[in-house]
Design a protein around this motif. Structure first.
Motif, PDB file in Angstrom:
ATOM      1  N   ALA A 212       0.847  -1.193   0.000  1.00 27.72           N
ATOM      2  CA  ALA A 212       0.000   0.000   0.000  1.00 27.72           C
ATOM      3  C   ALA A 212       0.878   1.238   0.000  1.00 27.72           C
ATOM      4  N   GLN A 213       0.256   2.383  -0.236  1.00 30.63           N
ATOM      5  CA  GLN A 213       0.953   3.658  -0.072  1.00 30.63           C
ATOM      6  C   GLN A 213       0.094   4.580   0.772  1.00 30.63           C
ATOM      7  N   ASP A 214       0.686   5.061   1.864  1.00 26.51           N
ATOM      8  CA  ASP A 214       0.026   5.955   2.815  1.00 26.51           C
ATOM      9  C   ASP A 214       0.283   7.403   2.408  1.00 26.51           C
ATOM     10  N   HIS A 215      -0.510   8.314   2.940  1.00 28.27           N
ATOM     11  CA  HIS A 215      -0.337   9.755   2.719  1.00 28.27           C
ATOM     12  C   HIS A 215      -0.287  10.418   4.090  1.00 28.27           C
ATOM     13  N   LYS A 216       0.928  10.662   4.586  1.00 34.11           N
ATOM     14  CA  LYS A 216       1.122  11.118   5.961  1.00 34.11           C
ATOM     15  C   LYS A 216       0.805  12.601   6.169  1.00 34.11           C
ATOM     16  N   ARG A 217       1.143  13.448   5.210  1.00 34.86           N
ATOM     17  CA  ARG A 217       1.007  14.891   5.422  1.00 34.86           C
ATOM     18  C   ARG A 217      -0.460  15.317   5.382  1.00 34.86           C
ATOM     19  N   ILE A 218      -0.766  16.389   6.086  1.00 34.77           N
ATOM     20  CA  ILE A 218      -2.138  16.857   6.203  1.00 34.77           C
ATOM     21  C   ILE A 218      -2.676  17.445   4.903  1.00 34.77           C
ATOM     22  N   GLY A 219      -1.800  18.030   4.079  1.00 38.93           N
ATOM     23  CA  GLY A 219      -2.269  18.746   2.897  1.00 38.93           C
ATOM     24  C   GLY A 219      -1.993  18.050   1.586  1.00 38.93           C
ATOM     25  N   ASP A 220      -2.739  18.455   0.555  1.00 36.30           N
ATOM     26  CA  ASP A 220      -2.510  17.931  -0.791  1.00 36.30           C
ATOM     27  C   ASP A 220      -1.055  18.137  -1.200  1.00 36.30           C
ATOM     28  N   ASN A 221      -0.599  17.271  -2.092  1.00 34.14           N
ATOM     29  CA  ASN A 221       0.779  17.318  -2.592  1.00 34.14           C
ATOM     30  C   ASN A 221       1.795  17.166  -1.466  1.00 34.14           C
ATOM     31  N   ASP A 222       1.390  16.445  -0.424  1.00 34.85           N
ATOM     32  CA  ASP A 222       2.280  16.154   0.709  1.00 34.85           C
ATOM     33  C   ASP A 222       2.852  17.413   1.332  1.00 34.85           C
ATOM     34  N   THR A 223       1.963  18.324   1.691  1.00 35.07           N
ATOM     35  CA  THR A 223       2.355  19.560   2.364  1.00 35.07           C
ATOM     36  C   THR A 223       1.817  19.561   3.797  1.00 35.07           C
ATOM     37  N   GLY A 224       2.429  20.402   4.633  1.00 35.83           N
ATOM     38  CA  GLY A 224       1.952  20.551   6.001  1.00 35.83           C
ATOM     39  C   GLY A 224       2.495  19.503   6.944  1.00 35.83           C
TER      40      GLY A 224
END
Length: 428
Positions: A212-224
């Protein structure tokens, strides 16, 4: 079999759902569970920290298997206590759970057994000046990690020395992560894409579930800021069959053997957070349990008897044929409270909550009051689409269409979950 699931998040809802469809399940309990798990079994108002009551419950209800979801009960030794009372449990003992509890242990293990990871140094809070001196000549960007458990938020990427100095002060002086930050790891920054691999192991043998691939950052495009995870998809096309073999040969199998050689036999789900670099896969972190929200995307893609898989691990005889990948794909989007991962408000009514064809709504931070379902946490729901074809673009569209019908005051979610795979197919 009677099964008890420990935990209250979206991961535990997903574990319970997959266990509930096993033909060998007779009754399912959750401790404490959540609003979503109520439809699958019985929620019990007992704290996961209350080991005595858990043992009493297991004996009185004749529980055949305990599945521990979160890391804290594992690190605190719940699996040890259960095994001492002859209760089958899926999850590692405290000594093996140290692979997540202390990043310094995991890093030293990888260094000793030549398991690929980032170069690093470590400092404790008595070495503030020494750490600051190190940062003056370090190469940027770099990564600073709290050594202990920090709910997935203890990793800070620093692009320059000013950010690194501020992070050092936040951890050692302001103690934003409490005792978890009394020791830190400073790592080289690894370039590449991340992936998550779950290895189900009885301490000797193992099988890997779809990556799988997770998305850790709070914002789109891995921002925040970093969060506990804002969404995930599976399978991750980044992990080709060829790369999967490399991951298993260079990381999974050697780590399981290393833990055994160290007298810390790992029984349960070994979660490998990976960075796929130009030099090959390297370990970002190990966890001692299923990931959240990756579990919500991975488990619905399994065919077969998930309960048989976990029980076979618990009794030390892994059944590698208990489950198989279905050939489909899934996209999970987390609906969070406005303000998360910082301060947020709760108690808002949630509307539009209905599972439908291809959609599963996993509960995390919710509660029920006077017939209404209300928000009760930072990450509130995991809206997951599951389709029979490996078509992430279609799965993403279905997930966001379902999410558009759900509402609570301050609802927030990323809009780009799975875009990395959809827009840039894997070239490795």
């Amino acid at each position: 079999m009677k099964v008890l699931v420990i935990g209250s998040g979206g991961r535990e809802h997903a574990l319970g759902r997959q266990l509930s469809i096993s033909p060998s399940l007779t009754r399912l309990f959750f401790l404490p569970g959540n609003t979503g798990t109520k439809s699958l079994g019985k929620n019990l108002d007992i704290s996961p920290d209350n080991f005595d009551d858990i043992i009493s419950l297991c004996k009185s209800e004749k529980i055949d298997l305990v599945v521990i979801g979160p890391e804290k009960p594992l690190v605190d030794g719940l699996a040890d206590v259960l095994r001492k009372n002859s209760i089958a449990v899926f999850g590692p003992d405290a000594s093996a759970a140290e692979i997540e509890a202390h990043k310094s242990f995991a890093k030293s293990l990888m260094k000793k057994y030549n398991i690929p990871s980032a170069d690093y140094v470590e400092f404790d809070s008595t070495q503030l000046e020494m750490a600051a001196k190190y940062l003056e000549s370090a190469k940027y960007p770099l990564v600073i990690k709290a050594d202990g458990l920090a709910a997935g938020k203890g990793v800070i990427i620093c692009s320059n020395i000013n950010e690194a100095d501020q992070t050092l002060e936040q951890l050692f002086v302001n103690r934003i992560f409490g005792s978890a930050g009394d020791k830190i790891i400073i790592e080289e920054f690894m370039e590449g894409e991340e992936a998550s691999v779950f290895a189900i192991t009885d301490g000797s043998d193992y099988i890997c579930l779809p990556a799988a691939q997770d998305h850790k950052r709070i914002g789109d495009n891995d921002t925040g800021k970093n969060t506990g995870g804002m969404g995930a998809y599976a399978p991750a096309p980044l992990i080709t069959n060829k790369l999967q073999l490399i991951v298993e040969e260079q990381i999974i199998a050697p780590t399981i053997k290393a833990m055994k050689d160290e007298g810390r036999i790992f029984v349960g789900c070994l979660y490998a957070g990976l960075m796929i670099t130009s030099e090959g896969p390297k370990v970002v972190e190990f966890n001692c349990r299923f990931g959240d929200p990756e579990t919500q995307a991975v488990l619905p893609l399994l065919e077969g008897d998930f309960l048989e898989l976990l029980h076979s691990v618990a009794i030390g005889k892994l059944n590698k044929n208990a489950v198989a990948y279905s050939g489909g794909c899934a996209v999970c989007v987390v609906a969070a409270s406005s303000g998360y991962p910082d301060a947020y408000q709760t108690g808002f009514e949630i509307t539009g909550l209905t599972d439908s064809e291809n959609i599963i709504v996993f509960h995390a931070g919710t509660k029920e009051s006077e017939g209404k379902i209300l928000t009760a946490g930072g990450r509130v729901l995991g809206v997951t689409s599951v389709i029979g074809q490996n078509d992430l673009a279609r799965a993403k569209s279905i997930a966001y269409d379902a999410l558009s019908k759900i509402y609570f005051e301050g609802i927030y979610y990323r809009t780009d979950i799975a875009d990395r795979a959809i827009k840039k197919p894997n070239q490795i």
